[in-house]
Enzyme design. Structure first.
Site, mmCIF file in Angstrom:
data_model
loop_
_atom_site.group_PDB
_atom_site.id
_atom_site.type_symbol
_atom_site.label_atom_id
_atom_site.label_comp_id
_atom_site.label_asym_id
_atom_site.label_seq_id
_atom_site.Cartn_x
_atom_site.Cartn_y
_atom_site.Cartn_z
ATOM 1 N N GLY A 36 0.834 -1.189 0.000
ATOM 2 C CA GLY A 36 0.000 0.000 0.000
ATOM 3 C C GLY A 36 0.871 1.242 0.000
ATOM 4 O O GLY A 36 2.036 1.191 0.409
ATOM 5 N N GLN B 228 2.927 9.867 1.691
ATOM 6 C CA GLN B 228 4.208 9.168 1.719
ATOM 7 C C GLN B 228 5.110 9.553 0.552
ATOM 8 O O GLN B 228 6.280 9.208 0.537
ATOM 9 C CB GLN B 228 3.991 7.651 1.727
ATOM 10 N N CYS C 70 5.893 -0.077 7.543
ATOM 11 C CA CYS C 70 5.498 1.114 6.792
ATOM 12 C C CYS C 70 6.688 1.585 5.980
ATOM 13 O O CYS C 70 7.813 1.650 6.502
ATOM 14 C CB CYS C 70 5.037 2.203 7.768
ATOM 15 N N LEU C 71 6.441 1.914 4.720
ATOM 16 C CA LEU C 71 7.531 2.364 3.853
ATOM 17 C C LEU C 71 8.156 3.664 4.361
ATOM 18 O O LEU C 71 9.302 3.957 4.042
ATOM 19 C CB LEU C 71 7.029 2.537 2.414
ATOM 20 N N HIS D 96 -4.576 0.889 7.303
ATOM 21 C CA HIS D 96 -3.258 1.510 7.456
ATOM 22 C C HIS D 96 -3.137 2.716 6.517
ATOM 23 O O HIS D 96 -2.699 3.795 6.930
ATOM 24 C CB HIS D 96 -2.166 0.463 7.157
ATOM 25 N N GLU D 97 -3.542 2.536 5.253
ATOM 26 C CA GLU D 97 -3.418 3.630 4.278
ATOM 27 C C GLU D 97 -4.391 4.772 4.576
ATOM 28 O O GLU D 97 -4.040 5.939 4.459
ATOM 29 C CB GLU D 97 -3.609 3.109 2.850
ATOM 30 N N HIS E 167 -3.017 6.990 7.144
ATOM 31 C CA HIS E 167 -2.062 7.956 6.579
ATOM 32 C C HIS E 167 -2.782 9.221 6.100
ATOM 33 O O HIS E 167 -2.292 10.328 6.291
ATOM 34 C CB HIS E 167 -1.302 7.360 5.383
#
Length: 157
Positions: free
Chosen positions: A46, A51, A90-91, A132-133, A136
């Protein structure tokens, strides 16, 4: 498409609620395609617009199941049920993993790249990735929900 640089914590854009998308045009399509390529290149499931430094309510999820790539524009969780606890990374937090509690099943209302509204029901890992996304997009980081952090190598099989 272009591989975009991923913004890492403590960048301010990661902790601010994002603005709604109002224009559904070719620049949005290009952005979505670049986000998808960036997510794949980073080995993610994702990616949310903050991000990559863009404070807009745009996210992409692809967990490698039958649903494939799902583009979410202006998503909202309209229903959630049950509970699951599992590992997340997480990226924007390279090499950091923790156990997070989330709803086990959700119903999401969002728009696609053309602005058409759709509703999606998800459970398990897909529900986790979508939550999760969406977090963000609301300026919420997974680190605020971690029950415990994993030690290096703990997640490797």
């Amino acid at each position: 498409m272009a591989i975009l640089p991923i913004v890492e914590y403590p960048a301010e854009v990661l902790e601010k609620p994002c603005e709604r998308v109002t224009q559904f045009d070719s620049s949005l399509n290009k952005l979505l395609n670049s986000m998808y390529d960036t997510m794949l290149e980073a080995d993610g499931v994702g990616l949310a617009a903050p991000q990559i430094g863009i404070s807009k309510r745009i996210a992409i999820v692809d967990i490698g199941d039958k649903n494939g790539r799902i583009d979410f524009i202006n998503p909202t969780i309209i229903e959630s049920n049950g509970e699951q606890t599992g590992p997340e990374g997480c990226l924007s937090f390279p090499d950091l993993f923790g156990e997070v509690k989330r709803s086990d099943s959700i119903k999401v209302r969002a728009q696609n790249r053309r602005g058409k509204t759709f509703v999606l029901e998800a459970e398990g890992f897909l529900a986790r990735a979508i939550q999760h996304e969406i977090d963000h997009l609301d300026g919420i980081l997974f680190t605020t929900k971690v029950i415990r952090y994993y030690e290096e190598g703990e997640l490797e099989g």
